[in-house]
Design an enzyme around this catalytic site. Structure first.
Site, PDB file in Angstrom:
ATOM      1  N   ASP A   1       5.119  -0.484  11.958  1.00  0.00           N
ATOM      2  CA  ASP A   1       4.226  -0.332  12.603  1.00  0.00           C
ATOM      3  C   ASP A   1       3.182  -1.285  12.415  1.00  0.00           C
ATOM      4  O   ASP A   1       2.011  -0.514  12.089  1.00  0.00           O
ATOM      5  CB  ASP A   1       3.821   1.349  12.486  1.00  0.00           C
TER       6      ASP A   1
ATOM      7  N   TYR B   1      11.236 -10.781  14.143  1.00  0.00           N
ATOM      8  CA  TYR B   1      12.021 -10.419  13.811  1.00  0.00           C
ATOM      9  C   TYR B   1      12.900 -10.417  15.180  1.00  0.00           C
ATOM     10  O   TYR B   1      13.919 -10.216  16.063  1.00  0.00           O
ATOM     11  CB  TYR B   1      12.301  -8.177  14.546  1.00  0.00           C
TER      12      TYR B   1
ATOM     13  N   CYS C   1     -17.472  33.250 -12.147  1.00  0.00           N
ATOM     14  CA  CYS C   1     -16.571  32.995 -10.959  1.00  0.00           C
ATOM     15  C   CYS C   1     -15.219  32.767 -10.774  1.00  0.00           C
ATOM     16  O   CYS C   1     -14.711  32.970 -11.492  1.00  0.00           O
ATOM     17  CB  CYS C   1     -16.761  31.717  -9.852  1.00  0.00           C
TER      18      CYS C   1
ATOM     19  N   CYS D   1     -20.407  25.698  -6.621  1.00  0.00           N
ATOM     20  CA  CYS D   1     -20.928  26.495  -7.322  1.00  0.00           C
ATOM     21  C   CYS D   1     -21.232  27.055  -8.569  1.00  0.00           C
ATOM     22  O   CYS D   1     -20.666  26.569  -9.412  1.00  0.00           O
ATOM     23  CB  CYS D   1     -19.634  27.934  -6.785  1.00  0.00           C
TER      24      CYS D   1
ATOM     25  N   CYS E   1     -17.745  34.374  -5.123  1.00  0.00           N
ATOM     26  CA  CYS E   1     -18.585  35.118  -6.501  1.00  0.00           C
ATOM     27  C   CYS E   1     -19.807  35.407  -5.610  1.00  0.00           C
ATOM     28  O   CYS E   1     -20.594  36.093  -6.789  1.00  0.00           O
ATOM     29  CB  CYS E   1     -18.584  34.093  -7.716  1.00  0.00           C
TER      30      CYS E   1
ATOM     31  N   CYS F   1     -21.268  31.243  -3.139  1.00  0.00           N
ATOM     32  CA  CYS F   1     -20.180  30.459  -3.146  1.00  0.00           C
ATOM     33  C   CYS F   1     -19.359  32.204  -2.485  1.00  0.00           C
ATOM     34  O   CYS F   1     -19.565  33.319  -2.619  1.00  0.00           O
ATOM     35  CB  CYS F   1     -19.375  30.857  -4.975  1.00  0.00           C
TER      36      CYS F   1
ATOM     37  N   GLU G   1      17.043  -2.924  11.564  1.00  0.00           N
ATOM     38  CA  GLU G   1      15.962  -3.252  10.596  1.00  0.00           C
ATOM     39  C   GLU G   1      15.208  -1.938  10.719  1.00  0.00           C
ATOM     40  O   GLU G   1      15.649  -1.248  11.749  1.00  0.00           O
ATOM     41  CB  GLU G   1      15.526  -4.526  11.311  1.00  0.00           C
TER      42      GLU G   1
ATOM     43  N   LYS H   1      11.235  -0.779  11.425  1.00  0.00           N
ATOM     44  CA  LYS H   1      10.507  -0.904  12.975  1.00  0.00           C
ATOM     45  C   LYS H   1       9.331  -0.611  12.706  1.00  0.00           C
ATOM     46  O   LYS H   1       8.822   0.051  11.867  1.00  0.00           O
ATOM     47  CB  LYS H   1      10.990   0.668  13.707  1.00  0.00           C
TER      48      LYS H   1
ATOM     49  N   LYS I   1      13.756   6.281  16.471  1.00  0.00           N
ATOM     50  CA  LYS I   1      12.816   6.852  15.582  1.00  0.00           C
ATOM     51  C   LYS I   1      12.764   7.976  14.998  1.00  0.00           C
ATOM     52  O   LYS I   1      13.079   8.380  14.845  1.00  0.00           O
ATOM     53  CB  LYS I   1      10.960   7.399  16.282  1.00  0.00           C
TER      54      LYS I   1
HETATM   55  O1  D41 Z   1       9.492  -4.221  13.874  1.00  0.00           O
HETATM   56  C1  D41 Z   1       9.102  -3.686  15.033  1.00  0.00           C
HETATM   57  N1  D41 Z   1       8.161  -3.077  15.165  1.00  0.00           N
HETATM   58  C2  D41 Z   1       9.762  -4.900  16.090  1.00  0.00           C
HETATM   59  C3  D41 Z   1       9.526  -4.693  17.243  1.00  0.00           C
HETATM   60  C4  D41 Z   1      11.673  -4.975  15.577  1.00  0.00           C
HETATM   61  N2  D41 Z   1      12.094  -5.092  14.394  1.00  0.00           N
HETATM   62  N3  D41 Z   1      12.173  -5.691  16.673  1.00  0.00           N
HETATM   63  C5  D41 Z   1      12.166  -5.803  17.922  1.00  0.00           C
HETATM   64  N4  D41 Z   1      12.476  -5.956  18.490  1.00  0.00           N
HETATM   65  C6  D41 Z   1      12.035  -6.527  20.338  1.00  0.00           C
HETATM   66  C7  D41 Z   1      12.865  -6.704  21.587  1.00  0.00           C
HETATM   67  C8  D41 Z   1      14.162  -6.724  20.798  1.00  0.00           C
HETATM   68  C9  D41 Z   1      12.433  -6.783  22.264  1.00  0.00           C
HETATM   69  C10 D41 Z   1      13.322  -8.824  20.033  1.00  0.00           C
HETATM   70  C11 D41 Z   1      10.427  -5.365  18.289  1.00  0.00           C
HETATM   71  C12 D41 Z   1      10.029  -5.437  19.579  1.00  0.00           C
HETATM   72  N5  D41 Z   1      10.849  -6.087  20.211  1.00  0.00           N
HETATM   73  C13 D41 Z   1       8.918  -5.019  20.215  1.00  0.00           C
HETATM   74  N6  D41 Z   1       7.722  -4.908  19.452  1.00  0.00           N
HETATM   75  C14 D41 Z   1       6.770  -4.582  20.221  1.00  0.00           C
HETATM   76  C15 D41 Z   1       7.225  -4.385  21.421  1.00  0.00           C
HETATM   77  C16 D41 Z   1       8.667  -4.926  21.395  1.00  0.00           C
END
Ligand code: D41
Length: 791
Positions: free
Chosen positions: A128, A236, A454, A448, A421, A418, A124, A126, A324
């Site tokens: 933010d 998730y 210029c 300017c 010029c 400026c 999946e 992640k 990440k």
């Molecule tokens: O999309 C996310 N930020 C995300 C966060 C995700 N897709 N899966 C996550 N799965 C977990 C566990 C495996 C611990 C159930 C998470 C997070 N944790 C998580 N987000 C913030 C702290 C942990």
């Protein structure tokens, strides 16, 4: 009047219908009915609930608007702690994770090329945002909480109820009697941009990134504020539950989806770590195109039995890892600010930074946009700043780390002259209108005043002049423009047409052939259309669309050159500011002489005639309105027009006549008298009237546009992506119904159709209160009008 019994039944039907549409819309992404129909159901439910307040329940879709504000958030203890996620930043760390998983599961080893016995992982993005827990009891949303420290969070039930894609009730059947789901609440990029634009307009604080915006929006004690913020949930995982769930993570998520909970559209399974890496790379290439911010991807061992076997270490599951992406934000030091001079002379502050690696690229400069932005950030030279680089866009400074300001930090000053010029630098004036009066106020842009004297402006002006959509002189790139200007061969766009083969041939890097080609390309550009020529002039705020409109509407350069700003604002899409810029441009003696020289050297293809679409659209009331008489707004202007019928009659009106105008208050009447007592004002009004006549824009008592077609007289704007048809088709269909399709939003805009990815235009429409339609609503209306106009 329905009885209480049947009202209760209807309310219940409406609620489940609405919830079902929400599910189709937010979770399946397959809207089932036009938004207009949805709105009708919603309004009906609201009306019924208003009649029967005893039937209102917290899980009704009408309750998403946000209830009363709280004094403080309550605390929530997570019965099952919300774990954290281990991170991998490099491929090797991911391979190590996979090895540990297989060891933990007693599977034979392998490597990247030979998976041994591969483990199935879920993949999946992640997101933010902010991790939350949502508790459903008997299928009804009972509580929402933040993750907090993983053990205790804050009770944000009232706020999560306002989030549109969170079901207040679960769909379908088979859901556990008690079901705690976990997910991320985030703000999509488009919503974030629109929110910031709105905040800026309202003088509120803007957010550095979507994550902060999501956090700030969720942490509101007043849920009505949260309700107005474009938040979304993505689930998730599952926490506590009482009942049955499938045996793999992906199957669990699909079950949650079938119950109405939104899950990631990017959810996949990978067999073995090599497929995980493929997924990571694929999402990485699409990172910028995703409608939300992500900071990596998450891999989880898919089989729940394996997850149980692996267990946790400290507070991190051994069966999951976040891989990440390189960070897009880094800290560095602001070494200084330089000012770049653009085509229109605008000075752009550019930050010189201590070089820093951001997402794999060295960043040493960032734009600061303008002095308002400098003030908003409160940035000083010597500060530690947060820089962000995303995709191909110019790096930006997001904020200052206040605690790290060194004692000697210096404020950023705009230079008085400026840097290129040495001409004077002036602050631009903004046109504002209040109480019917037009006033100038200080803008954020400094310019300017050197114009083409210029070198910076000259070079940019020529680069623009020769560009593909302007005069289209092929092969005249930035570097050659630089050479021509530095060699003193060109000091205005008009000089291009005096260049000789010998002069070009003598420049460094040119041979016989290339010099000949350049001269031929210049030659070939000598017969531009009026639209191209107007665009090529580089009048501030006059883009290609506006240039086309001006060319079409006025038909000749001569007319454009003398047009009064008020007359220009009769054209759709031309607001007071653009009109002011055009007028200023042609009032400048140097500009006029360059244009004269150009006219002697090239032949502009003009229509000559005024386009009939733009004739006869003015009304007397419009004309009076454009005079900006203090205390006389559009309605007052209409009343004067209705009473007197001609401008001359109004100018000559005495106090008694004016007092007899129905519903025109005394202050306005007084103001009209004073206004025309000033002979300059009267002369200006007559001049305006005369020019409208000359241009063939005669007014009529009724707008001619009211005839015939359903959308006559309306101005529409299309923004974002339309999924069901190309934008040109949508435009053609609107035009066939009589509407004009404009390129920018103004107070004159009738409606804005906003698709996914809509940004500043959407925000502007929201701030002006212009009617907004999404694609489904738009399609429904189009169909209605098209069938109406066939009848
Ligand atoms: O999309 C996310 N930020 C995300 C966060 C995700 N897709 N899966 C996550 N799965 C977990 C566990 C495996 C611990 C159930 C998470 C997070 N944790 C998580 N987000 C913030 C702290 C942990």
């Amino acid at each position: 009047m329905p009885s209480a019994q049947s009202a209760a039944e209807r309310i219940s039907t409406l609620r489940s219908e609405i919830e079902n549409h929400n599910y189709r819309y937010y979770v399946l992404d397959e809207p089932s009915i036009p938004d207009a129909e949805y709105d009708r159901l919603f309004q009906e439910l609201k009306a019924l609930e208003a009649e029967h307040p005893e039937l209102v329940s917290p899980d009704s879709p009408t309750q998403r608007v946000g209830g009363a504000a709280l004094a403080a958030f309550g605390q929530v203890r997570h019965e099952l702690p919300m774990l954290s996620l281990g991170n991998a930043f490099e491929e090797q760390q991911l391979l190590d994770f996979d090895r540990r998983v297989r060891e933990g599961l007693d599977l034979p080893g392998g490597d990247l090329f030979d998976a041994g016995i591969a483990v199935d992982y879920s993949c999946e993005p992640k997101l933010d945002g902010l991790a939350v827990s949502l508790l459903y009891e008997e299928g009804v949303l009972a509580r929402g909480a933040t993750r907090g420290d993983g053990t205790t969070g804050e009770d944000i039930t009232a706020n999560v109820r306002t989030i549109r894609n969170i079901p207040l009730k679960l769909q379908g059947k088979g859901w556990p009697r008690v079901l705690e789901v976990r997910g991320e609440i985030y703000m999509p990029k488009a919503g974030f941009e629109a929110l910031n634009a709105r905040q800026l307009e309202a003088g509120g604080k803007t957010f550095a990134n979507p994550r902060n915006a999501a956090a700030g929006s969720l942490r509101q004690l007043d849920p009505r504020i949260t309700a107005a913020r474009p938040l979304e949930l993505c689930v998730y995982g599952v926490g506590r539950f009482e009942g049955e769930l499938p045996e793999t993570h992906v199957a669990v998520l699909h079950a949650l989806k079938s119950w109405g909970l939104p899950i990631s559209r990017e959810l996949r399974t990978a067999t073995g770590v090599a497929e995980c890496l493929d997924y990571y790379r694929d999402i990485g290439t699409r990172r910028d195109a995703l409608p939300y911010e992500i900071d990596g991807v998450v891999f989880k061992v898919d089989a729940l039995a394996s997850q149980r076997a692996l267990g946790f270490r400290a507070r991190e599951p051994r069966w999951a890892i976040a891989f990440k992406f390189p960070a897009r934000e880094e800290l560095t030091e602001l070494l200084g600010v330089e000012f770049q001079v653009g085509r229109t002379g605008a000075l752009t502050p550019v930050a010189r930074l201590k070089p820093v690696q951001v997402a794999g690229v060295t960043v040493a400069n960032a734009t600061l946009h303008n002095m308002d932005e400098v003030a908003r950030l409160g940035v000083m030279i010597g500060d530690t700043v947060i820089v962000r680089r995303a995709g191909d866009v110019i790096p930006q400074i997001l904020g200052v780390v206040a605690e790290r300001r060194p004692p000697g930090a210096q404020p950023v000053h705009i230079p008085e002259t400026c840097p290129v010029c040495g001409s004077r630098v002036e602050r631009t004036q903004l046109l504002r209108r209040s109480k019917g009066r037009q006033t100038l106020s200080e803008g954020a842009i400094y310019r300017c005043v050197g114009r083409l004297f210029c070198r910076a402006q000259l070079k940019q002006a020529i680069i623009h002049f020769v560009s593909r959509r302007a005069m289209d002189i092929e092969g005249l790139g930035d570097k050659i423009v630089d050479q021509l200007v530095e060699a003193g061969l060109v000091s205005s766009p008009a000089d291009l047409y005096c260049l000789t083969f010998e002069q070009v041939r003598a420049l460094e890097g040119f041979g016989d052939v290339s010099a000949g080609n350049l001269i031929a390309a210049i030659e070939a550009s000598r017969r531009p259309s009026l639209a191209r020529f107007i665009y090529a002039l580089g009048i501030p705020d006059v883009g290609e669309e506006t240039a086309k409109l001006l060319a079409k509407a006025l038909g000749s350069l001569a007319r454009l050159q003398v047009a009064l700003p008020e007359v220009l604002t009769y054209l759709p899409d031309v607001g007071a500011e653009v009109a002011h810029e055009i007028h200023e441009f042609f009032s400048d003696a140097h500009n006029r002489s360059v244009i004269e020289q150009l006219q002697a050297r090239i032949l502009i293809e003009e229509e000559g005639a005024l386009h009939p679409d733009y004739a006869a659209i003015a009304t007397l009331a419009d004309l009076i309105d454009k005079l900006h008489i203090p205390y006389v707004a559009r309605t007052g202007a209409q009343r004067l027009a209705d009473r007197f019928g001609s401008l001359a009659a109004i100018i000559d009106a005495d106090w008694l006549d004016l007092r007899q105008v129905e519903r025109l208050n005394e202050r306005a009447a007084q103001s009209v008298r004073e206004f025309f007592a000033d002979s300059q004002n009267a002369a200006r009004a007559r001049e305006l009237e005369a020019q409208l006549h000359e241009f063939g824009m005669h007014w009529q008592s009724e707008r001619r546009v009211a005839q015939g077609l359903p959308l006559s007289g309306q101005s529409w704007v299309l923004t974002g992506t339309l999924e069901s048809m190309p934008r040109d088709d949508a435009k053609a269909r609107l035009e066939a119904l009589g509407a004009k399709v404009a390129g920018s939003v103004s107070a004159k805009t009738t409606a804005v159709v906003a698709g996914p990815g809509a940004g500043s235009k959407l925000a502007k429409a929201q701030s002006l209160g212009v009617q907004l339609l999404d694609e489904a609503q738009f399609l429904a209306r189009l169909a209605e009008w098209e069938s109406a106009s066939r009848e």
